[in-house]
Design a protein around this motif. Structure first.
Motif, short mmCIF file in Angstrom:
data_model
loop_
_atom_site.label_atom_id
_atom_site.label_comp_id
_atom_site.label_asym_id
_atom_site.label_seq_id
_atom_site.Cartn_x
_atom_site.Cartn_y
_atom_site.Cartn_z
N LEU A 140 75.14 31.84 74.16
CA LEU A 140 74.18 32.18 73.12
C LEU A 140 73.13 31.09 72.97
O LEU A 140 71.93 31.37 72.85
CB LEU A 140 74.93 32.38 71.79
CG LEU A 140 74.10 32.87 70.60
CD1 LEU A 140 73.57 34.26 70.87
CD2 LEU A 140 74.94 32.86 69.32
N SER A 141 73.60 29.83 73.01
CA SER A 141 72.65 28.72 72.91
C SER A 141 71.71 28.69 74.12
O SER A 141 70.50 28.48 73.98
CB SER A 141 73.43 27.40 72.80
OG SER A 141 72.53 26.31 72.78
N ASN A 142 72.29 28.91 75.32
CA ASN A 142 71.45 28.89 76.53
C ASN A 142 70.42 30.02 76.51
O ASN A 142 69.26 29.84 76.92
CB ASN A 142 72.33 29.01 77.78
CG ASN A 142 73.18 27.76 78.00
OD1 ASN A 142 72.83 26.67 77.52
ND2 ASN A 142 74.30 27.92 78.69
N GLY B 278 63.42 30.86 74.35
CA GLY B 278 62.48 30.16 73.50
C GLY B 278 62.42 30.70 72.10
O GLY B 278 61.39 30.56 71.43
N ASP B 279 63.51 31.36 71.65
CA ASP B 279 63.53 31.96 70.31
C ASP B 279 64.83 31.54 69.65
O ASP B 279 65.82 32.27 69.63
CB ASP B 279 63.43 33.48 70.40
CG ASP B 279 63.17 34.11 69.03
OD1 ASP B 279 63.05 33.34 68.05
OD2 ASP B 279 63.11 35.35 68.96
N LYS B 280 64.85 30.31 69.12
CA LYS B 280 66.07 29.77 68.52
C LYS B 280 66.36 30.36 67.15
O LYS B 280 67.45 30.20 66.63
CB LYS B 280 65.94 28.25 68.41
CG LYS B 280 65.85 27.57 69.77
CD LYS B 280 65.81 26.07 69.62
CE LYS B 280 65.75 25.40 70.99
NZ LYS B 280 65.73 23.91 70.88
N GLU C 269 65.27 30.90 85.59
CA GLU C 269 65.80 31.50 84.37
C GLU C 269 66.10 30.48 83.30
O GLU C 269 66.54 30.84 82.20
CB GLU C 269 67.06 32.30 84.69
CG GLU C 269 66.81 33.46 85.64
CD GLU C 269 68.07 34.27 85.87
OE1 GLU C 269 69.10 33.95 85.24
OE2 GLU C 269 68.01 35.23 86.68
N SER C 270 65.85 29.20 83.61
CA SER C 270 66.10 28.19 82.58
C SER C 270 65.01 28.17 81.52
O SER C 270 65.23 27.64 80.42
CB SER C 270 66.21 26.80 83.22
OG SER C 270 64.98 26.45 83.85
N ASP C 271 63.86 28.72 81.84
CA ASP C 271 62.77 28.75 80.87
C ASP C 271 62.09 30.12 80.97
O ASP C 271 61.29 30.37 81.87
CB ASP C 271 61.77 27.63 81.14
CG ASP C 271 60.71 27.55 80.05
OD1 ASP C 271 60.77 28.35 79.09
OD2 ASP C 271 59.81 26.68 80.16
#
Length: 581
Positions: A77-79, A85-87, A152-154
């Motif tokens: 979920l955190s990743n 980019g939507d915390k 996919e990291s960003d």
């Protein structure tokens, strides 16, 4: 029977107590000792403990797995929120209390939705990046960098917007490049049309996709294609410029040869497509095939043919140029000896020692020099013409003043009266005309280091002669006027003695002073210094010299007679004569 009942679960509820009671009954029937019974009970307890222990281990393992799953879910979920980019995602549960399964149940929907959002975002990134890669490959000339991989990291919207902005820039660059390619192709098409070249083969040599059969968006926009197109355009433009210069040179030669040989218009019209561009600039030539090689070769063949024809008509052409030169000198009042020059030209052509082209070039050079000299003499010659015209008007005015019937009511008398008024104004300017002519002539002679001659006679000498003769005429007029007064004085005294006056009806004749001037000046020829206007034998009287004053052109004619009588004829060795210094 008892064993059967104990094994049948339907006979009653089976519990640990009932089983132990049943076991006691069996042991009683069997007669087991207490020691054996304790041993068996201890074994039963150990077996039960092992079962419990195993169950606990399984439960602990299941709890650990659930905790790991919950931890993994939280990490995922955190990743996902970090990657997207939507915390502050709305569906993420805030509470971390409750059982493990409750927490997992709370996280599962958020994870599912974030996974779907991630997949959709990855597709968007893949689509944008694939378009960027495609355009970059087109700009690079089809060089592939391999399949693109989405990071996919960003997967944030900011990064996606950056890619979209880059894509828009590349699309604009692609559009600009495509327009530039189409502009180059259009220019190549126009140049090939004018030069008579195959357009398709020319552009396909640059890149096969530039053929008109291919669609607009299928054309290459690479740096190499643009560079080669630009080079092709420059080459074609330079070729066009060189061909136009060659064609204009041939057109000039054709025109000169036609003019030399008086070629009829019908023959000239066959090469209108050549001569029509004789003064055109490079940008003005747009007609298809106007600069084709076969057209230039056709013009070259015609020039060669006319050159050979010119060689056979060399004498006619040379004499035509000599006539042009003589006309220039005649208009400029420069005296030459054309007969000698023509004989010289004839001998040079007959001997064959001189190339025809060299002879004509020398004559063209002499014609150019003659035109320059005539141009430098023009101002002075115009003033000479005005001076001579004024002198002619002065001569007419003198004849008019001697006419006793000039005031009569005859037909045309008013016209002569107006002319006389204008002539008096013009005559009053003659002195200033002569002074200006002298100044201009001396300045011209200083600039050109040669004497200014008018039909072979030095102009300054003519002007000096004219000035002296004019002064002598004025003195002659004053002398005749005084003589007239002296002749009329005795008549006046005689009339006074007899008391009478001269009749106004009988004016003194205007011819009497003229006759007196002629008689009085009859012996003045020997007293007047020899000048350009007098013959070498001295037989001309001063009166005749004074009468010449009314026509300066007679000064030239008489001076030429004197020059012919006093000097032998001079031959000119050059094929083309220059003006006499």
């Amino acid at each position: 029977m008892a064993v059967t009942e104990a094994e049948n679960p339907l006979l009653g509820e089976i519990t640990c107590g009932t089983l132990l009671q049943k076991l006691q009954e069996i042991w009683d029937e069997v007669g087991e000792s207490d020691e054996e019974r304790d041993k068996l009970l201890l074994q039963i307890e150990e077996e039960c403990l092992n079962v419990y222990k195993h169950k606990v281990e399984l439960a602990a393992k299941s709890r650990a797995e659930l905790l790991q799953t919950l931890s993994d879910a939280n990490v995922e979920l955190s990743n996902l929120t970090t990657a997207l980019g939507d915390k502050s995602y709305i569906g993420i549960p805030d509470k971390t209390s409750g059982t493990i399964k409750e927490q997992l149940s709370a996280i599962a929907p958020a994870l599912e939705q974030l996974w779907q959002q991630k997949e959709e975002r990855v597709r968007e990134f893949s689509n944008v990046q694939s378009q960027i890669q495609k355009i970059c490959e087109e700009i690079a000339g089809g060089l592939s960098n391999g399949p693109h991989v989405v990071d996919e990291s960003d997967l944030s919207l900011k990064r996606l917007d950056d890619y979209k902005s880059k894509l828009q820039e590349l699309q604009k660059e692609k559009s600009d490049r495509l327009n530039k390619v189409l502009e180059f192709v259009s220019t190549v098409h126009d140049l090939c049309s004018v030069l008579g070249l195959d357009f398709v083969s020319t552009v396909t040599e640059v890149h096969p996709s530039l053929d008109e059969a291919n669609g607009v968006h299928a054309k290459s926009i690479s740096n190499e294609t643009l560079s080669r197109l630009a080079t092709t355009v420059l080459t074609l433009k330079e070729d066009k410029k060189q061909r136009l210069e060659k064609l204009q040179e041939l057109a000039t030669q054709l025109t000169e040869l036609w003019n030399l040989m008086d070629t009829p218009d019908e023959e000239r019209e066959l090469f209108d497509h050549v001569t029509c561009h004789i003064s055109a600039s490079v940008h003005e030539v747009t007609v298809s095939g106007a600069l084709a090689l076969d057209l230039i070769e056709q013009a070259e063949v015609e020039v060669d043919r006319l050159d050979k024809l010119k060689a056979s008509r060399m004498k006619e052409i040379a004499f035509k140029k000599q006539t042009e030169l003589e006309e220039i000198y005649a208009r400029a009042h420069v005296e030459i000896k054309p007969e000698v020059v023509r004989e010289r030209i004839m001998s040079l052509i007959d001997a064959g020692n001189t190339e025809p082209a060299e002879l004509l070039a020398e004559m063209d050079s002499q014609i150019a020099k003659a035109k320059e000299e005539a141009f430098s003499r023009k101002e002075i010659l115009d003033r000479v013409e005005k001076w001579m015209s004024a002198c002619e008007e002065e001569s007419w005015l003198e004849d008019y003043n001697r006419d006793q019937n000039r005031y009569s009511a005859s037909r045309g008398a008013h016209l002569n009266l107006k002319r006389a008024e204008k002539a008096r104004i013009l005559v009053s300017k003659i002195t200033a005309m002569v002074d200006t002519l002298v100044t201009k002539t001396r300045a011209w002679e200083e600039d050109n280091s040669m004497s200014f001659e008018y039909d072979g006679v030095p102009l300054l000498a003519m002007l000096d002669e004219y000035t002296m003769l004019r002064q002598e005429r004025e003195e002659e007029k004053r002398r005749l006027k005084e003589q007239k007064k002296q002749q009329e004085q005795p008549h006046t005294e005689q009339d006074s003695a007899f008391g009478s006056k001269p009749s106004p009806a009988r004016p003194v004749s205007a011819k009497k002073p003229v006759g007196t001037r002629a008689n009085g000046g009859g012996g003045g020829a020997n007293e007047t210094p020899r000048r350009l206007s007098m013959n070498s034998n001295g037989c001309k009287s001063k009166r005749e010299s004074l009468n010449k004053l009314t026509s300066p052109s007679k000064l030239v004619a008489i001076s030429k007679e004197e020059a012919a009588a006093s000097s032998p004829p001079v031959s000119c060795p050059d094929p083309v004569p220059a003006s006499s210094p």
